[in-house]
Design a protein around this motif. Structure first.
Motif, PDB file in Angstrom:
ATOM      1  N   PRO A   1      62.774 -73.451  36.393  1.00  0.00           N
ATOM      2  CA  PRO A   1      61.577 -74.184  35.975  1.00  0.00           C
ATOM      3  C   PRO A   1      60.525 -73.300  35.317  1.00  0.00           C
ATOM      4  N   ALA A   2      60.369 -72.077  35.834  1.00  0.00           N
ATOM      5  CA  ALA A   2      59.385 -71.170  35.237  1.00  0.00           C
ATOM      6  C   ALA A   2      59.792 -70.767  33.827  1.00  0.00           C
ATOM      7  N   GLU A   3      61.082 -70.541  33.614  1.00  0.00           N
ATOM      8  CA  GLU A   3      61.575 -70.175  32.274  1.00  0.00           C
ATOM      9  C   GLU A   3      61.472 -71.351  31.322  1.00  0.00           C
ATOM     10  N   LEU A   4      61.768 -72.555  31.803  1.00  0.00           N
ATOM     11  CA  LEU A   4      61.641 -73.741  30.964  1.00  0.00           C
ATOM     12  C   LEU A   4      60.188 -73.921  30.532  1.00  0.00           C
ATOM     13  N   GLY A   5      59.269 -73.736  31.487  1.00  0.00           N
ATOM     14  CA  GLY A   5      57.847 -73.842  31.151  1.00  0.00           C
ATOM     15  C   GLY A   5      57.426 -72.830  30.116  1.00  0.00           C
ATOM     16  N   GLU A   6      57.961 -71.595  30.228  1.00  0.00           N
ATOM     17  CA  GLU A   6      57.654 -70.552  29.258  1.00  0.00           C
ATOM     18  C   GLU A   6      58.195 -70.905  27.874  1.00  0.00           C
ATOM     19  N   ARG A   7      59.431 -71.373  27.839  1.00  0.00           N
ATOM     20  CA  ARG A   7      60.068 -71.675  26.544  1.00  0.00           C
ATOM     21  C   ARG A   7      59.366 -72.833  25.837  1.00  0.00           C
ATOM     22  N   LEU A   8      59.075 -73.884  26.595  1.00  0.00           N
ATOM     23  CA  LEU A   8      58.438 -75.055  25.990  1.00  0.00           C
ATOM     24  C   LEU A   8      56.931 -74.891  25.851  1.00  0.00           C
ATOM     25  N   GLY A   9      56.382 -73.919  26.586  1.00  0.00           N
ATOM     26  CA  GLY A   9      54.927 -73.827  26.626  1.00  0.00           C
ATOM     27  C   GLY A   9      54.330 -74.960  27.431  1.00  0.00           C
ATOM     28  N   ALA A  10      55.124 -75.556  28.322  1.00  0.00           N
ATOM     29  CA  ALA A  10      54.682 -76.716  29.087  1.00  0.00           C
ATOM     30  C   ALA A  10      53.852 -76.286  30.287  1.00  0.00           C
ATOM     31  N   TYR A  11      52.722 -76.909  30.473  1.00  0.00           N
ATOM     32  CA  TYR A  11      51.833 -76.605  31.586  1.00  0.00           C
ATOM     33  C   TYR A  11      52.539 -76.923  32.901  1.00  0.00           C
ATOM     34  N   LYS A  12      52.696 -75.929  33.774  1.00  0.00           N
ATOM     35  CA  LYS A  12      53.409 -76.051  35.043  1.00  0.00           C
ATOM     36  C   LYS A  12      54.827 -76.590  34.859  1.00  0.00           C
ATOM     37  N   GLY A  13      55.414 -76.301  33.700  1.00  0.00           N
ATOM     38  CA  GLY A  13      56.790 -76.713  33.456  1.00  0.00           C
ATOM     39  C   GLY A  13      56.979 -78.197  33.237  1.00  0.00           C
ATOM     40  N   ASN A  14      55.888 -78.952  33.050  1.00  0.00           N
ATOM     41  CA  ASN A  14      56.000 -80.403  32.925  1.00  0.00           C
ATOM     42  C   ASN A  14      56.361 -80.775  31.489  1.00  0.00           C
ATOM     43  N   TYR A  15      57.632 -81.130  31.279  1.00  0.00           N
ATOM     44  CA  TYR A  15      58.126 -81.453  29.940  1.00  0.00           C
ATOM     45  C   TYR A  15      57.530 -82.762  29.426  1.00  0.00           C
ATOM     46  N   TYR A  16      56.898 -83.565  30.305  1.00  0.00           N
ATOM     47  CA  TYR A  16      56.163 -84.759  29.871  1.00  0.00           C
ATOM     48  C   TYR A  16      54.691 -84.436  29.598  1.00  0.00           C
ATOM     49  N   HIS A  17      54.305 -83.180  29.720  1.00  0.00           N
ATOM     50  CA  HIS A  17      52.931 -82.690  29.589  1.00  0.00           C
ATOM     51  C   HIS A  17      52.093 -83.057  30.809  1.00  0.00           C
ATOM     52  N   ILE A  18      52.039 -84.340  31.159  1.00  0.00           N
ATOM     53  CA  ILE A  18      51.398 -84.787  32.386  1.00  0.00           C
ATOM     54  C   ILE A  18      52.272 -85.890  32.983  1.00  0.00           C
ATOM     55  N   ASP A  19      52.094 -86.155  34.276  1.00  0.00           N
ATOM     56  CA  ASP A  19      52.953 -87.121  34.958  1.00  0.00           C
ATOM     57  C   ASP A  19      52.894 -88.492  34.298  1.00  0.00           C
ATOM     58  N   MET A  20      53.996 -89.238  34.439  1.00  0.00           N
ATOM     59  CA  MET A  20      54.136 -90.549  33.787  1.00  0.00           C
ATOM     60  C   MET A  20      53.827 -91.698  34.765  1.00  0.00           C
ATOM     61  N   THR A  21      52.878 -91.479  35.670  1.00  0.00           N
ATOM     62  CA  THR A  21      52.486 -92.540  36.590  1.00  0.00           C
ATOM     63  C   THR A  21      51.505 -93.482  35.901  1.00  0.00           C
ATOM     64  N   LEU A  22      51.399 -94.717  36.423  1.00  0.00           N
ATOM     65  CA  LEU A  22      50.630 -95.765  35.747  1.00  0.00           C
ATOM     66  C   LEU A  22      49.179 -95.367  35.522  1.00  0.00           C
ATOM     67  N   ASP A  23      48.630 -94.549  36.432  1.00  0.00           N
ATOM     68  CA  ASP A  23      47.233 -94.130  36.295  1.00  0.00           C
ATOM     69  C   ASP A  23      47.040 -93.112  35.175  1.00  0.00           C
ATOM     70  N   GLN A  24      48.144 -92.649  34.564  1.00  0.00           N
ATOM     71  CA  GLN A  24      48.054 -91.699  33.459  1.00  0.00           C
ATOM     72  C   GLN A  24      48.839 -92.200  32.246  1.00  0.00           C
ATOM     73  N   MET A  25      48.835 -93.515  32.064  1.00  0.00           N
ATOM     74  CA  MET A  25      49.534 -94.123  30.945  1.00  0.00           C
ATOM     75  C   MET A  25      48.571 -94.977  30.121  1.00  0.00           C
ATOM     76  N   VAL A  26      48.994 -95.330  28.922  1.00  0.00           N
ATOM     77  CA  VAL A  26      48.284 -96.217  27.998  1.00  0.00           C
ATOM     78  C   VAL A  26      46.854 -95.719  27.788  1.00  0.00           C
ATOM     79  N   PHE A  27      45.846 -96.489  28.242  1.00  0.00           N
ATOM     80  CA  PHE A  27      44.442 -96.140  27.989  1.00  0.00           C
ATOM     81  C   PHE A  27      43.986 -94.899  28.766  1.00  0.00           C
ATOM     82  N   PHE A  28      44.796 -94.447  29.717  1.00  0.00           N
ATOM     83  CA  PHE A  28      44.408 -93.333  30.581  1.00  0.00           C
ATOM     84  C   PHE A  28      45.128 -92.032  30.233  1.00  0.00           C
ATOM     85  N   ARG A  29      45.919 -92.041  29.158  1.00  0.00           N
ATOM     86  CA  ARG A  29      46.743 -90.867  28.837  1.00  0.00           C
ATOM     87  C   ARG A  29      46.159 -90.113  27.655  1.00  0.00           C
TER      88      ARG A  29
END
Length: 564
Positions: free
Chosen positions: A467-495
């Protein structure tokens, strides 16, 4: 100093899609990519040239579903630039420990027939369940393919069929309340409500959890659409791997006069009098942007690493703290394993057929098995005592990705980015070391071999990315390939946050796209297309509004005549 109309940070597929639309609108565009190859999380690379020459691996994204829900491929005519999709059918195989298995076809009827071998009731309920979520999906597609705050764009995406889908889901007070409840509940609760059989519930839970959270977590029941999409519009992969989509976009962008520079990590976004005017890369070179800077990387990295605090505070004194404290990442990411094999895996205990390997192979023994695979990550624990995983054998559908008669295996294993009680050790202080990642990979392969015993002896070479190497390669914050979590509180108008959810930011001429913007991660191109629309609406408000209104009217008229 070189000057362009637009500078885009990151040449991931959304950045390339955005560039393509802006080039078609007459803007000059420069894309700056930190890696030596464009594509971000959508590359296909020969990453084991010595150990396994001629083997091509998808290093992250592999199965394409969401891109078929939008018009990007057709509007950009990507087939003219070398893109060819290969349809997967069957789409899912999931062996169960008791000898049963779930085999999902593109055809809903064929899938129901497979389920009926074990349960008539669940087969009938599966048809109802899938049709409900396909109608819900039809109702939501117009929202995916528009900026979240653009009512005109959203309405213009509705045709008669989608309006019918919308009213079938929320056409009465009770239907609306039921839909809201379904969106607020968990995948686990939904599946237990609909089905009896664990062999069916487990793979559906595993697919729902692809959104990056345990099936028990409330507000991610939307993951139910993951299997519904595999029936319609279906699941496909580009011939040559996911990187073939990127190559087609690169071909398009360069043919339209766009410039793509690799090995160019952006160090700073240049702000002058509250306006983004360009960027500076690590070697000190500056690139100026006359009309805008668009970031294909996430908002946290943009504002917390690339923009001076004084410039953020001048634009919005609350934004920095809200980005630091409000955006949630649950510590779950991926340990990625790629195998080069002498022969394809064989599931002999399940009357092996090669068609099992066309789609995704899910190792998900029960909902509880899937639950521990995700919930442990949140606690910083590695769920490798009994691994669950998502497996693909790309070469069964596309033999061009390996030497004749050979195969590749793609394995996604969810793991924590930060290991509990390991702070300050390993790569980036996450606790991940080469020794540990390989021990975990051994356990994952051992689990797969319980179902396909020939796998271990067939391995020619192996690549494991922590996970640490994946985060480094993608430049993803904390290895999150979605950038931020895909929960409803962080979707549509909140993303990613309400105030920057429409691709624009408080800094004039600074725009956001990518997985951290609406409608989220996956291979879709929608964030890139939507961002380009907002950019054009910002630069040409009257002309673009008239064009959007015309397109909306024409779309409605055409759908009426099609129905008639």
């Amino acid at each position: 100093m070189q000057t362009y109309d637009v500078v885009i940070i990151g040449a991931g597929h959304n950045g390339l899609v955005c560039a393509a639309y802006l080039l078609k609108a007459g803007y000059s565009v420069l894309l700056l990519e930190k890696r030596s190859v464009p594509g971000g999380a959508a590359t296909t690379e020969e990453c084991l040239p010595k150990e396994a020459p001629g083997f091509k691996f998808n290093l992250c994204a592999i199965d394409h579903e969401f891109i078929h829900l939008g018009p990007v491929v057709e509007e950009l005519e990507l087939h003219k630039y070398g893109l060819e999709y290969l349809e997967c059918d069957p789409v899912v195989f999931c062996p169960h420990p008791d000898g049963k298995y779930f085999l999902g076809h593109k055809s809903l009827e064929k899938t129901c027939a497979e389920i009926a071998r074990y349960s008539d009731r669940d087969a009938k309920k599966y048809a109802e369940y899938t049709k409900y979520w396909q109608r819900a999906l039809g109702a939501m597609i117009p929202m995916f393919n528009a900026p979240p705050k653009s009512i005109l764009d959203i309405l213009g995406n509705y045709d008669i069929a989608k309006i019918k889908d919308l009213f079938s889901v929320i056409g009465s007070a009770n239907k609306t309340l039921d839909f809201v409840r379904n969106m607020m509940t968990s995948a686990e609760d939904l599946l237990n409500e609909w089905f009896d059989s664990e062999f069916l519930k487990a793979p559906l839970a595993r697919l729902a959890a692809e959104l990056g959270a345990p099936p028990s977590q409330k507000t991610i029941a939307i993951g139910a659409i993951m299997m519904a999409m595999r029936h319609d519009p279906g699941m496909a992969r580009p011939r040559g791997g996911t990187g073939a989509l990127v190559q087609a976009l690169v071909n398009l962008v360069t043919s339209k006069g766009g410039t793509i520079l690799t090995d160019q990590k952006v160090k700073k976004i240049l702000i002058d009098d509250g306006r983004a005017v360009g960027v500076q890369v690590e070697n000190g070179t500056e690139y100026r942007a006359k009309h805008g800077v668009i970031s294909n990387i996430d908002a946290q990295r943009v504002f917390l690493q690339l923009v001076d605090t004084s410039d953020i505070n001048a634009a919005d004194p609350n934004l920095k703290e809200r980005l630091e404290r409000r955006i949630v990442n649950n510590n779950e990411t991926i340990l990625k394993i790629d195998l080069a094999l002498n022969e394809a895996p064989r599931f002999e205990r399940y009357q092996h057929r090669d068609e099992y390997l066309i789609g995704s192979v899910l190792i998900a023994d029960s909902i509880a098995h899937v639950e521990q695979a995700h919930s442990k990550c949140t606690l910083g624990e590695i769920p490798d005592s009994d691994p669950s995983m998502y497996v693909v054998v790309p070469t069964m559908l596309d033999p061009t990705m390996a030497p004749p008669g050979k195969h590749t295996v793609w394995i996604e294993f969810f793991a924590p980015y930060q290991i509990a009680n390991a702070n300050g050790t390993g790569l980036k202080g996450t606790g991940w070391t080469d020794e540990l990642k390989n021990k975990v990979a051994d356990r994952v392969v051992d689990k797969l071999a319980e179902y396909a015993p020939n796998v271990k002896d067939a391995i020619i070479a192996r690549r494991v990315e922590s996970p640490a190497e994946l985060g480094e390669r993608l430049g993803a914050y904390k290895g999150n390939y979605y950038h931020i979590d895909m929960t409803l509180d962080q979707m549509v108008f909140f993303r990613p946050l309400p105030e920057i959810a429409n691709y624009r930011t408080p800094i004039e001429n600074l725009f956001l796209t990518g997985a951290g913007t609406h409608p989220g991660g996956s291979i879709s191109g929608m964030p890139g297309r939507n961002c380009a629309r907002v950019f054009l609406q910002t630069k040409h408000p009257i002309a673009q509004t008239l064009k959007d209104a015309r397109d909306s009217i024409m779309s409605t008229v055409e759908s009426v005549f099609r129905i008639g």
